[in-house]
Design an enzyme around this catalytic site. Sequence first.
Site, PDB file in Angstrom:
ATOM      1  N   ASP A   1     -11.900  -9.074   4.228  1.00 31.59           N
ATOM      2  CA  ASP A   1     -13.290  -9.110   3.586  1.00 31.59           C
ATOM      3  C   ASP A   1     -13.932 -10.637   3.412  1.00 31.59           C
ATOM      4  O   ASP A   1     -15.194 -10.794   3.472  1.00 31.59           O
ATOM      5  CB  ASP A   1     -13.211  -8.597   2.135  1.00 31.59           C
TER       6      ASP A   1
ATOM      7  N   LYS B   1       3.329 -15.538   2.601  1.00 29.34           N
ATOM      8  CA  LYS B   1       3.669 -16.486   1.333  1.00 29.34           C
ATOM      9  C   LYS B   1       5.092 -16.419   1.303  1.00 29.34           C
ATOM     10  O   LYS B   1       5.826 -16.158   0.360  1.00 29.34           O
ATOM     11  CB  LYS B   1       3.184 -15.589   0.228  1.00 29.34           C
TER      12      LYS B   1
ATOM     13  N   ASP C   1      -2.617 -18.989   0.609  1.00 24.16           N
ATOM     14  CA  ASP C   1      -3.639 -19.122  -0.351  1.00 24.16           C
ATOM     15  C   ASP C   1      -4.468 -20.484   0.444  1.00 24.16           C
ATOM     16  O   ASP C   1      -5.614 -20.472   0.483  1.00 24.16           O
ATOM     17  CB  ASP C   1      -2.902 -19.983  -1.424  1.00 24.16           C
TER      18      ASP C   1
ATOM     19  N   TYR D   1       0.868  -1.157   0.127  1.00 25.28           N
ATOM     20  CA  TYR D   1       0.071   0.060   0.128  1.00 25.28           C
ATOM     21  C   TYR D   1       0.815   1.498  -0.096  1.00 25.28           C
ATOM     22  O   TYR D   1       0.293   2.523  -0.391  1.00 25.28           O
ATOM     23  CB  TYR D   1      -0.881  -0.188   1.351  1.00 25.28           C
TER      24      TYR D   1
ATOM     25  N   ASP E   1      -6.137  -7.363   4.118  1.00 29.05           N
ATOM     26  CA  ASP E   1      -7.202  -6.629   3.479  1.00 29.05           C
ATOM     27  C   ASP E   1      -8.099  -7.684   2.711  1.00 29.05           C
ATOM     28  O   ASP E   1      -9.156  -7.626   3.240  1.00 29.05           O
ATOM     29  CB  ASP E   1      -6.973  -5.529   2.458  1.00 29.05           C
TER      30      ASP E   1
HETATM   31  C1  IPM Z   1     -10.305  -1.509   4.130  1.00 28.90           C
HETATM   32  C2  IPM Z   1     -10.638  -0.826   2.907  1.00 28.90           C
HETATM   33  C3  IPM Z   1      -9.257  -0.037   2.467  1.00 28.90           C
HETATM   34  C4  IPM Z   1      -8.275  -0.685   2.412  1.00 28.90           C
HETATM   35  C5  IPM Z   1      -9.611   0.891   0.984  1.00 28.90           C
HETATM   36  C6  IPM Z   1     -10.790   1.821   1.021  1.00 28.90           C
HETATM   37  C7  IPM Z   1      -8.246   1.766   0.890  1.00 28.90           C
HETATM   38  O1  IPM Z   1     -10.617  -1.649   1.759  1.00 28.90           O
HETATM   39  O2  IPM Z   1     -10.262  -0.669   5.138  1.00 28.90           O
HETATM   40  O3  IPM Z   1     -10.132  -2.672   4.160  1.00 28.90           O
HETATM   41  O4  IPM Z   1      -7.878  -1.547   1.397  1.00 28.90           O
HETATM   42  O5  IPM Z   1      -7.387  -0.670   3.468  1.00 28.90           O
HETATM   43 MN    MN Z   2     -10.520  -4.000   2.508  1.00 25.13          MN
END
Ligand code: IPM
Ligand code: MN
Length: 368
Positions: free
Chosen positions: A249, A189, A221, A141, A245
């Site tokens: 999710d 990884k 993975d 990032y 990240d």
């Molecule tokens: C999160 C979001 C952010 C990230 C984006 C919006 C930059 O997806 O907080 O997980 O990737 O960190």
């Molecule tokens: Mn995210």
Amino acid sequence: MEKHIVILPGDGIGPEVTKGAKGVLETVAERFGHTFTFETHNIGGAAIDKQGTPLPEETVEACRKSDGILLGAVGGPKWDNLPGEQRPEKGLLGIRKQLGLFANLRPVKGFDSLLHSSPLKHEVVAGSDLLIVRELTGGLYFGEPRERRNDGQEVVDTLFYTRKEIERIVEKAFESAQVRSKRLTSVDKANVLESSRMWREVVEEKKNNYPDVEVEHMLVDAAAMKLVTNPGYFDVIVTENMFGDILSDEASVLTGSLGMLPSASVRQDGLGLYEPVHGSAPDIAGQDKANPLATILSAAMMLRYSFGMTEEADEIESAVQSVLNEKYHTADLQVKGGTVVSGSQLAKRVSEQISEKVTTENIMSCYV
Ligand code: IPM
Ligand code: MN
């Protein structure tokens, strides 16, 4: 206690959900005899529209001076065509980096009454309760260079970490595991990436300081697969920024209710930024339909992690549980025999749960 809180409503449903959480914090202050003061600033698209930048300096300054920061969400189609550096997301990345909020804590725990909405079979997801500790201010990032070159025919992003950056997040993860089930999975990884090999070395070194924690390494993975085949296997997961990240999710949908998940981004001295895991949901913004519970639970995390107010945080969490038990919910959740209410009504009901308990206790105290 006196605490000063900066609210960054952001975009889309951000203003609605932070408003609900602020109301709950005010109720907590009243009930427990604290003074919470609030200050609101722009971030993301809202800041682009008003101040021409996703992260105005005055927002950063206010956050620096605060005791805790509560954020709604950033982004939306209105700003999608802006170049990378000017996008709303840059505001969020910038505040994390400028304040040094290196540890992102994302707990994933289901509420029984909502588990039927999970895409996984009940027996697979039941009982899963895990915490993802994601490194937040390094890795892909933020690494330099990041650019297009050679007439746009080549592109480079950089995965950069210092040993110190890895050490502090690994320590945070061991500490988190110590107050949970004492099992830590470090995800990397290492069969491909040099950064992952250093990550493994650091975990191996640090584990001697936490003999009570059982630690293992897992390739990312394999971890992605195990998260959906056997989520109950995990307690604490620690991993670098990009893997965290993606895995967070993936993990967030296990419980069937993305609208319920809080998160904290903290640094060593306790300052933290608290935000729901969900996004800005521009399609329902301004209609009072958004579920405020993830932001309310994020406010509870602020009380717990930044203010050391354990009892108060427990109180918010149990009020949320009670409201779900009463089967009040917003339209994003499916609750059998439940009543759909607006986001503001739901937040108000959480506040009422907290103040109702005061009333009962006050009545009781008249008789003792
Ligand atoms: C999160 C979001 C952010 C990230 C984006 C919006 C930059 O997806 O907080 O997980 O990737 O960190
Ligand atoms: Mn995210």
